[in-house]
Design a protein around this motif. Sequence first.
Motif, PDB file in Angstrom:
ATOM      1  N   ILE A   1       0.840  -1.203   0.000  1.00  0.00           N
ATOM      2  CA  ILE A   1       0.000   0.000   0.000  1.00  0.00           C
ATOM      3  C   ILE A   1       0.876   1.255   0.000  1.00  0.00           C
ATOM      4  O   ILE A   1       0.613   2.200  -0.739  1.00  0.00           O
ATOM      5  N   VAL A   2       1.918   1.267   0.818  1.00  0.00           N
ATOM      6  CA  VAL A   2       2.826   2.411   0.866  1.00  0.00           C
ATOM      7  C   VAL A   2       3.503   2.609  -0.490  1.00  0.00           C
ATOM      8  O   VAL A   2       3.587   3.734  -0.999  1.00  0.00           O
TER       9      VAL A   2
ATOM     10  N   LEU B   1       2.389   1.658  -3.430  1.00  0.00           N
ATOM     11  CA  LEU B   1       1.368   2.069  -4.385  1.00  0.00           C
ATOM     12  C   LEU B   1       1.044   3.555  -4.230  1.00  0.00           C
ATOM     13  O   LEU B   1       0.985   4.288  -5.221  1.00  0.00           O
ATOM     14  N   VAL B   2       0.852   4.020  -3.003  1.00  0.00           N
ATOM     15  CA  VAL B   2       0.548   5.430  -2.766  1.00  0.00           C
ATOM     16  C   VAL B   2       1.719   6.304  -3.209  1.00  0.00           C
ATOM     17  O   VAL B   2       1.526   7.329  -3.877  1.00  0.00           O
ATOM     18  N   PHE B   3       2.940   5.920  -2.879  1.00  0.00           N
ATOM     19  CA  PHE B   3       4.126   6.666  -3.292  1.00  0.00           C
ATOM     20  C   PHE B   3       4.230   6.724  -4.816  1.00  0.00           C
ATOM     21  O   PHE B   3       4.520   7.771  -5.383  1.00  0.00           O
ATOM     22  N   SER B   4       3.969   5.614  -5.484  1.00  0.00           N
ATOM     23  CA  SER B   4       4.044   5.566  -6.945  1.00  0.00           C
ATOM     24  C   SER B   4       2.998   6.466  -7.593  1.00  0.00           C
ATOM     25  O   SER B   4       3.287   7.160  -8.569  1.00  0.00           O
ATOM     26  N   ILE B   5       1.792   6.480  -7.072  1.00  0.00           N
ATOM     27  CA  ILE B   5       0.727   7.324  -7.625  1.00  0.00           C
ATOM     28  C   ILE B   5       1.066   8.805  -7.438  1.00  0.00           C
ATOM     29  O   ILE B   5       0.941   9.598  -8.370  1.00  0.00           O
ATOM     30  N   VAL B   6       1.514   9.170  -6.252  1.00  0.00           N
ATOM     31  CA  VAL B   6       1.885  10.565  -5.995  1.00  0.00           C
ATOM     32  C   VAL B   6       3.052  10.963  -6.901  1.00  0.00           C
ATOM     33  O   VAL B   6       3.028  12.024  -7.522  1.00  0.00           O
ATOM     34  N   TRP B   7       4.056  10.119  -7.021  1.00  0.00           N
ATOM     35  CA  TRP B   7       5.208  10.393  -7.868  1.00  0.00           C
ATOM     36  C   TRP B   7       4.774  10.565  -9.320  1.00  0.00           C
ATOM     37  O   TRP B   7       5.217  11.477 -10.009  1.00  0.00           O
TER      38      TRP B   7
END
Length: 77
Positions: A14-15, A17-23
């Motif tokens: 989850i961490v 995935l969230v980091f990848s989306i924000v990036w």
Amino acid sequence: MKVIRWQGLVFFLIVVLVFSIVWFFLLDGFIERMIEKTGTKIVGAKVDLDNVDVSFFPMGFTFKRLQVTNPKKPMTN
């Protein structure tokens, strides 16, 4: 004996995935601001860039409407 802690693996995914989306969504704007800021310092005049498109497949950058002003008249193109 447990080899994988499923809660830890799910949290990690989850961490990531969230980091990848924000990036993915913020990368273009970050690169645009850095090009404008660095270009302005190097040239000594205003550098303006409308849009940057970063693509990973095929890897590359696309710059749209890169404008550099005349250093002797820094507020005119």
